[in-house]
Enzyme design. Structure first.
Site, mmCIF file in Angstrom:
data_model
loop_
_atom_site.group_PDB
_atom_site.id
_atom_site.type_symbol
_atom_site.label_atom_id
_atom_site.label_comp_id
_atom_site.label_asym_id
_atom_site.label_seq_id
_atom_site.Cartn_x
_atom_site.Cartn_y
_atom_site.Cartn_z
ATOM 1 N N TYR A 147 0.867 -1.262 0.040
ATOM 2 C CA TYR A 147 0.081 0.102 0.031
ATOM 3 C C TYR A 147 0.923 1.144 -0.072
ATOM 4 C CZ TYR A 147 0.413 -0.316 5.087
ATOM 5 O OH TYR A 147 0.667 -0.376 6.640
ATOM 6 N N CYS A 148 0.533 2.219 -0.670
ATOM 7 C CA CYS A 148 1.027 3.573 -0.730
ATOM 8 C C CYS A 148 2.637 3.481 -1.210
ATOM 9 C CB CYS A 148 1.169 4.371 0.486
ATOM 10 S SG CYS A 148 1.593 6.066 0.461
#
Length: 279
Positions: A147-148
């Site tokens: 994620y990110c």
């Protein structure tokens, strides 16, 4: 090396907010770093290093607020016990909890502009110094499936444990990192994967949101096979800074900085509310 030179500051001012507990709102952290950027950039403060922990909070990026079924995703996160906020900078959703330590290094640009990659490399070097004794290769490259994701994801053996971002205000540069210290990295990733599944649904979007593979994320405790605490990592952080500066002192915001903090905080709260009004 230029990156190490940035760590060699005449003075490091330390603001430790790593043990303030669940009542410490995450939006205040972004106002703190904005205030310190302005203060360091104007020369009213030496280079600053801040540590912070927030409990059960999902921080969304502006791009996340454009998800077609955002309210579904936020409802799910709320039901799982997480507060949801929108930060005033780029990037995508990240998880903050009691096992995630955030560090900010705030530098002045008075000695010349700090290239964005130089800021990232400086944080990477700091983290490598903090965990050098384990003899593990800490890589900085994008971990697709995390994620990110970003070009300076920090990983060991292909598993991401940290992400770095930057913010620039009034001659000050804040380089920020979140470190998954303990707990399950894959469980955090599964939470964000479920959020995107609900918030995006089957709808096509112009922006490509990450296809998260939870097995590609882990905490430092998992990767180093040792049970680390936030306090353990804080000690390592301070010990490394002491290697690079003869003068290091603990501090809070000054009386002069408090009005600026209040103004930045009000602005961030307003932006956050506006970003979430679309739900």
């Amino acid at each position: 090396m230029n990156e190490v030179e940035l760590l060699h500051q005449p003075t490091w001012r330390i603001i430790d907010q790593s043990s303030m507990g669940p009542a410490f709102p995450a939006l205040q952290s972004f106002a703190m770093d904005d205030t310190l950027c302005a203060s360091v950039g104007s020369g009213h403060s030496p280079a600053a290093a801040r540590s912070w922990v927030h409990h059960q909070t999902i921080v969304l990026g502006i791009q996340d607020t454009r998800l077609p079924f955002l309210s579904r995703g936020i409802d799910y996160l709320n039901k799982m016990g997480y507060e949801v906020i929108v930060r005033n900078s780029g990037g995508l959703a990240v998880v903050l909890d009691s096992g995630v330590l955030n560090l900010s290094l705030i530098f002045p640009e008075t000695q010349g502009k700090i290239d964005i990659n130089r800021g990232y490399e400086t944080m990477w070097i700091l983290i490598k110094h903090m965990f050098a004794e384990f003899g593990m290769n800490i890589e900085a490259r994008e971990i697709v499936g995390s994620y990110c994701p970003g070009s300076y994801d920090l990983s060991i053996g292909g598993k991401k444990f940290a992400g770095i971002s930057q913010r620039r205000i009034k001659g000050g540069v804040a380089v920020q990192i979140y470190l998954s210290v303990n707990g399950s990295g894959s469980e955090r990733a599964s939470l964000v994967r479920r959020f995107y599944g609900l918030a995006k649904g089957d709808k096509e979007t112009k922006f490509v949101y990450p296809c998260i593979k939870p097995e590609l994320m882990a905490s430092l405790s998992e990767l180093l096979s040792v049970e680390l605490t936030i306090s353990d990592v804080m000690l390592r952080f301070l010990q490394v800074l002491k290697k690079f500066s003869a003068n290091i002192y603990s501090s809070q915001l000054s009386q002069e900085e408090l009005p600026q903090f209040e103004a930045y905080y009000a602005r961030i709260v307003e932006r956050n509310d506006k970003a979430l009004q679309i739900i």
